[in-house]
Design a protein around this motif. Structure first.
Motif, short mmCIF file in Angstrom:
data_model
loop_
_atom_site.label_atom_id
_atom_site.label_comp_id
_atom_site.label_asym_id
_atom_site.label_seq_id
_atom_site.Cartn_x
_atom_site.Cartn_y
_atom_site.Cartn_z
N THR A 192 -29.21 119.13 0.10
CA THR A 192 -30.36 118.47 0.72
C THR A 192 -30.95 117.47 -0.29
O THR A 192 -32.12 117.15 -0.22
N ALA A 193 -30.12 117.00 -1.21
CA ALA A 193 -30.48 116.15 -2.36
C ALA A 193 -31.08 117.04 -3.45
O ALA A 193 -30.44 117.31 -4.45
N GLU A 194 -32.30 117.48 -3.31
CA GLU A 194 -32.86 118.61 -4.03
C GLU A 194 -33.37 119.55 -2.96
O GLU A 194 -33.76 119.12 -1.87
N GLY A 195 -33.36 120.81 -3.24
CA GLY A 195 -33.87 121.74 -2.23
C GLY A 195 -33.40 123.15 -2.48
O GLY A 195 -32.40 123.39 -3.16
N GLY A 196 -34.14 124.09 -1.91
CA GLY A 196 -33.80 125.50 -2.01
C GLY A 196 -34.31 126.22 -0.78
O GLY A 196 -35.01 125.64 0.06
#
Length: 386
Positions: A192-196
Motif C-alpha cells: 500500500t506504499a506504506e501501510g500496516g
C-alpha cells in the motif's frame, strides 16, 4: 542491479488510486473499510484495523493490551527493530528468545526454558511477539500453548507473511494469537506504499485499536460518558495517535490483494527453482517447518563457512559487484547500540548471532524473470565453486 525485492504495480493498481484521487475522500472515507474487509476475507479473521505502517500496528496492538511500565515483551532477536521497539514506546521492557537454527524463527524449546526461568524469577512477559521471518510461520501451536500455560498474550508479527499458511489455514486468522500484524511496505508481498494492518477475533481489541489509531476519539454514543450535544459531537476517551491509513493507500491495497495468490505462487516457484539449483553449493537453504506454506517474502541462504573458500562479507560484496542486489535480514536487535545500552551483549543469543554471520537474502519478487534468476544462480555458482 537485480534487487532483492521490489513492488509490482499494474495498470489496475494505478486506476484504483486515480479513482480515489477523483473521489470525495482522500482520507477517512470508505476505501479503508473495503481494504480491511478484503484482508479479513483473505485471512479468515473477524476484525481488521488498517494503519499507516506495521510499526504503528505493533504499537497500537501493545497499547490495546495495556502493555506498560513494569511489563515485559519478548520477541525474536532476528527481526526488524520495530518488533522490539513497540514495547519501549509503551514504557515496557524488552527481552528476546533465541531462534531455531533451521527455521530462523522463535524457538519453542528456548521459549519454554525461558518461561520456566521467568516464572521462578517473577519476570514473565505480558506479551510474546513471534516473528514469521521471510514469510514462514513460527510454530504457533507450540507458542500459543506455552503462552496459555504462563498467562501471556500473543501478537504475531506477520509483516512478511500475508498469503502464508500454517496448519492448512491462512496466517492472520488469529487461531493461535490475540492479534496478528501485517506490513504492506513496497518490498513486501502486497503493498500500500506504506501501510500496516492488525487482525483479531476479539471485538474489544478491535474497537480499542480503531479508536487508538485516531487520537482515542469515538463518535459512538455507546462509548461516550454522556449523551451527544449534537450530530457534530465526538469524545476523546483515550490518549491515542494519528496512525490512520489514507484512502489512496487502501485503494492500492485492495487492488494488490486481488493478485495475492498470484504473487505468492510466483515467489514459491522462484524458491523451488533456487532449491533445485543451489543444493550442491556450500549453502544452507531455507528449511520449511512441517505444516507451513511460506509466502517467501525473502529467500535466505546461509553460507556454510566451514565448507566455503570465501567469507560471508566477501560473498556479499561479490554478489553486489556482479549486479545482484543482496541484503541481510537482520542484524540481531540485541546487538544494536541502543539495545546494548539497555544491557544486552554479544553471546546472549548464540543461534541468532551465528545466523547473522552467515545469512544473505538473495532476490525473490513478483516480476522476477527467469533470466534474472538464472543470473543470480550463475553468479552464486561462479563465486562459490572456484
Amino acid at each position: 542491479m537485480i534487487p532483492y525485492g521490489r513492488q509490482s504495480i499494474s495498470e489496475d493498481d494505478i486506476a484504483a488510486v486515480v479513482a480515489v484521487l477523483k473521489s470525495d475522500f482522500l482520507t477517512q472515507g470508505p476505501v479503508v473499510e473495503q481494504f480491511e474487509a478484503t484482508v479479513m476475507r483473505a485471512t479468515n479473521a473477524q476484525h481488521a484495523v488498517a494503519m499507516n505502517s506495521a510499526t504503528s500496528a505493533l504499537h497500537i496492538a501493545c497499547l490495546a493490551m495495556d502493555l506498560g511500565a513494569g511489563d515485559w515483551l519478548w520477541t525474536s532477536p532476528i527481526t526488524f527493530v520495530a518488533s522490539a521497539n513497540c514495547a519501549l514506546y509503551c514504557g515496557a521492557s524488552v527481552d528476546f528468545v533465541d531462534i531455531d537454527p533451521t527455521t530462523y524463527n522463535m524457538c519453542p524449546k528456548a521459549l519454554a526454558e525461558k518461561l520456566a526461568w521467568a516464572k521462578q524469577n517473577n519476570r514473565l512477559p505480558k506479551v510474546i511477539v513471534p516473528v514469521h521471518l521471510a514469510g514462514q510461520s513460527c510454530d504457533m501451536q507450540a507458542i500459543q500453548q506455552l503462552a496459555s500455560e504462563y498467562g501471556c498474550k500473543v501478537i504475531e508479527d506477520a509483516s512478511h507473511a500475508i498469503g502464508a499458511h500454517y496448519m492448512g489455514e491462512p496466517v492472520g486468522n488469529c487461531r493461535y494469537s490475540d492479534i496478528t500484524v501485517f506490513s504492506f511496505h513496497p518490498v513486501k508481498i502486497v503493498t500500500t506504499a506504506e501501510g500496516g494492518l492488525a487482525t483479531t477475533n476479539n471485538p474489544e481489541l478491535a474497537q480499542r485499536m480503531a479508536e487508538l489509531r485516531t487520537h482515542g476519539i469515538t463518535r459512538d454514543p455507546k462509548r461516550m460518558t454522556k449523551a451527544p450535544d449534537g450530530p457534530w459531537y465526538y469524545q476523546q476517551i483515550a490518549l491515542g495517535l494519528n496512525y490512520r491509513m489514507t484512502e489512496l493507500q487502501a485503494a492500492l491495497g485492495c487492488s494488490q490483494m486481488a493478485r495475492l495468490n498470484e504473487f505468492v505462487a510466483h515467489r514459491q516457484a522462484v524458491a523451488k527453482h533456487y532449491n533445485n539449483t543451489l543444493n550442491d553449493l556450500p549453502l544452507q537453504l531455507p528449511k520449511q517447518l512441517e505444516g507451513t506454506y511460506s509466502s517467501y517474502h525473502l529467500y535466505i541462504i546461509r553460507l556454510q563457512l566451514e565448507h566455503a573458500h570465501i567469507g560471508h562479507k566477501a560473498l556479499f560484496e561479490a554478489l553486489r559487484h556482479h549486479g545482484i542486489g543482496v541484503n541481510l535480514h537482520y542484524i540481531p536487535v540485541h546487538l544494536q547500540p541502543y539495545y546494548t545500552q539497555l544491557g544486552f551483549a554479544e553471546g546472549m543469543f548464540p543461534n541468532a548471532e551465528q545466523y547473522y554471520k552467515e545469512a544473505i537474502s538473495i532476490p525473490v519478487y513478483h516480476g522476477m524473470t527467469a533470466e534474472q534468476q538464472a543470473r543470480v544462480i550463475e553468479v552464486l555458482h561462479e563465486t562459490l565453486s572456484q
